[in-house]
Design an enzyme around this catalytic site. Structure first.
Site, PDB file in Angstrom:
ATOM      1  N   CYS A  71       1.024  -1.356   0.010  1.00  0.00           N
ATOM      2  CA  CYS A  71       0.075  -0.094   0.132  1.00  0.00           C
ATOM      3  C   CYS A  71       0.647   1.227   0.015  1.00  0.00           C
ATOM      4  CB  CYS A  71      -0.859  -0.019   1.058  1.00  0.00           C
ATOM      5  SG  CYS A  71      -2.206   1.445   1.134  1.00  0.00           S
ATOM      6  N   CYS A  72       1.897   1.365   0.943  1.00  0.00           N
ATOM      7  CA  CYS A  72       2.841   2.479   0.913  1.00  0.00           C
ATOM      8  C   CYS A  72       3.390   2.498  -0.456  1.00  0.00           C
ATOM      9  CB  CYS A  72       3.954   2.369   1.996  1.00  0.00           C
ATOM     10  SG  CYS A  72       3.398   2.898   3.635  1.00  0.00           S
ATOM     11  N   CYS A 106      -1.910   8.083   7.650  1.00  0.00           N
ATOM     12  CA  CYS A 106      -2.974   7.549   7.203  1.00  0.00           C
ATOM     13  C   CYS A 106      -3.730   6.998   8.204  1.00  0.00           C
ATOM     14  CB  CYS A 106      -2.773   6.659   6.040  1.00  0.00           C
ATOM     15  SG  CYS A 106      -1.866   7.418   4.545  1.00  0.00           S
ATOM     16  N   CYS A 137      -1.832   2.002  10.614  1.00  0.00           N
ATOM     17  CA  CYS A 137      -1.045   3.021  10.048  1.00  0.00           C
ATOM     18  C   CYS A 137      -0.800   4.209  11.063  1.00  0.00           C
ATOM     19  CB  CYS A 137      -1.254   3.608   8.553  1.00  0.00           C
ATOM     20  SG  CYS A 137      -1.658   2.204   7.387  1.00  0.00           S
ATOM     21  N   CYS A 192       7.522   4.906   5.951  1.00  0.00           N
ATOM     22  CA  CYS A 192       6.747   4.669   4.896  1.00  0.00           C
ATOM     23  C   CYS A 192       7.748   4.374   3.700  1.00  0.00           C
ATOM     24  CB  CYS A 192       5.850   6.093   4.540  1.00  0.00           C
ATOM     25  SG  CYS A 192       6.624   7.571   4.351  1.00  0.00           S
TER      26      CYS A 192
HETATM   27  S1  SF4 Z   1       0.397   4.472   5.434  1.00  0.00           S
HETATM   28 FE1  SF4 Z   1      -0.958   2.937   5.529  1.00  0.00          FE
HETATM   29  S2  SF4 Z   1      -3.042   3.654   4.212  1.00  0.00           S
HETATM   30 FE2  SF4 Z   1      -1.126   5.139   4.090  1.00  0.00          FE
HETATM   31  S3  SF4 Z   1      -0.080   4.397   2.052  1.00  0.00           S
HETATM   32 FE3  SF4 Z   1       1.100   3.268   3.879  1.00  0.00          FE
HETATM   33  S4  SF4 Z   1      -0.047   1.474   4.452  1.00  0.00           S
HETATM   34 FE4  SF4 Z   1      -1.239   2.766   2.800  1.00  0.00          FE
END
Ligand code: SF4
Length: 241
Positions: free
Chosen positions: A119-120, A204, A209, A232
């Site tokens: 996701c990051c 996020c 997170c 991140c």
């Molecule tokens: S902090 Fe969490 S929601 Fe944001 S991009 Fe990374 S994994 Fe995705």
């Protein structure tokens, strides 16, 4: 706009160990001019660098990465600071529709993230790399501090970033949490709306997170709590999307 420093970055960095952040920013503005940009997450500490940087260089381009999963309060804070400091924000969004991403990635609960690395990479690092590619800055101001985490302990004030092909400059590197608090207070800067609810490092919105922390906890312990992840990826050189 390529600018190569004649002096070794380690020598320059050493000379900033006892400098005030505004001196570092002044040097960067003088050295890189319009080739200087900054990034901001508009998190708990962000008003400090935004205030310092815009006082030295009004109109500096501020890169803001929108993952699609930020808190609504963060968007409200962006607008509040934009008006207050007359910010020149360059908003880079994820290419993914947030709901489609969750479905495609097999994420079943929007309040959690099973695969934070994926996701990051897709929603935070890709837009950041796109921003740096588009804007091609000579140098980039960022708000990282050594006190924030073990992985930031050895960072230097001025580093060459091969990943982004520019210099990365960290004026707040030696500031403590107390220094940040003092600056916010002294300059009457607004806090992130979630700071009042125990959120001391804000990314996020999924609980995996960002979560609030107790007064005696490390502020960054609320980020990706329990996953072993501490960054991140935006500030890592050896990052692969
Ligand atoms: S902090 Fe969490 S929601 Fe944001 S991009 Fe990374 S994994 Fe995705």
């Amino acid at each position: 706009m390529a600018v190569r420093l004649e002096q070794d970055v380690s020598v320059i960095s050493q000379s900033f160990e006892t400098a005030r952040p505004e001196e570092v920013i002044r040097w960067a503005a003088r050295t890189f001019g319009d080739g200087l940009v900054m990034t901001s997450s508009f998190g708990a500490d962000s008003a400090v660098l935004l205030h310092l940087a815009t006082r030295e260089m009004p109109g500096i381009r501020v890169i803001f990465i929108d993952t699609g999963f930020l808190f609504p309060e963060t968007h409200a804070y962006v607008e509040q600071l934009r008006r207050l400091l007359d910010l020149n924000i360059w908003h880079y969004r994820t290419r993914n529709d947030p709901f489609s991403y969750l479905e495609l990635a097999g994420e079943e609960d929007f309040r959690h993230r099973r695969d934070v690395a994926r996701c990051c990479a897709a929603n935070k690092n890709e837009p950041m790399e796109r921003a740096m590619h588009d804007l091609a800055p000579a140098a980039w101001l960022r708000g990282i501090r050594r006190a924030q985490s073990e992985s930031r302990r050895n960072r230097q004030f001025v580093e060459w970033s091969a990943r982004y092909s520019c210099y990365a400059i960290s004026p707040l590197l030696n500031w403590s949490d107390a220094d940040i608090e003092e600056y916010l207070h002294k300059n009457d800067l607004p806090r992130h709306p979630l700071a009042a609810f125990g959120y001391r490092s804000i990314g996020c919105s999924p609980l995996t997170c960002t979560r609030p922390v107790e007064e005696d906890e490390d502020p960054r312990s609320g980020r990706w709590a329990g996953s072993g992840k501490t960054e991140c990826g935006l500030h890592l050189e050896d990052y692969q999307i």
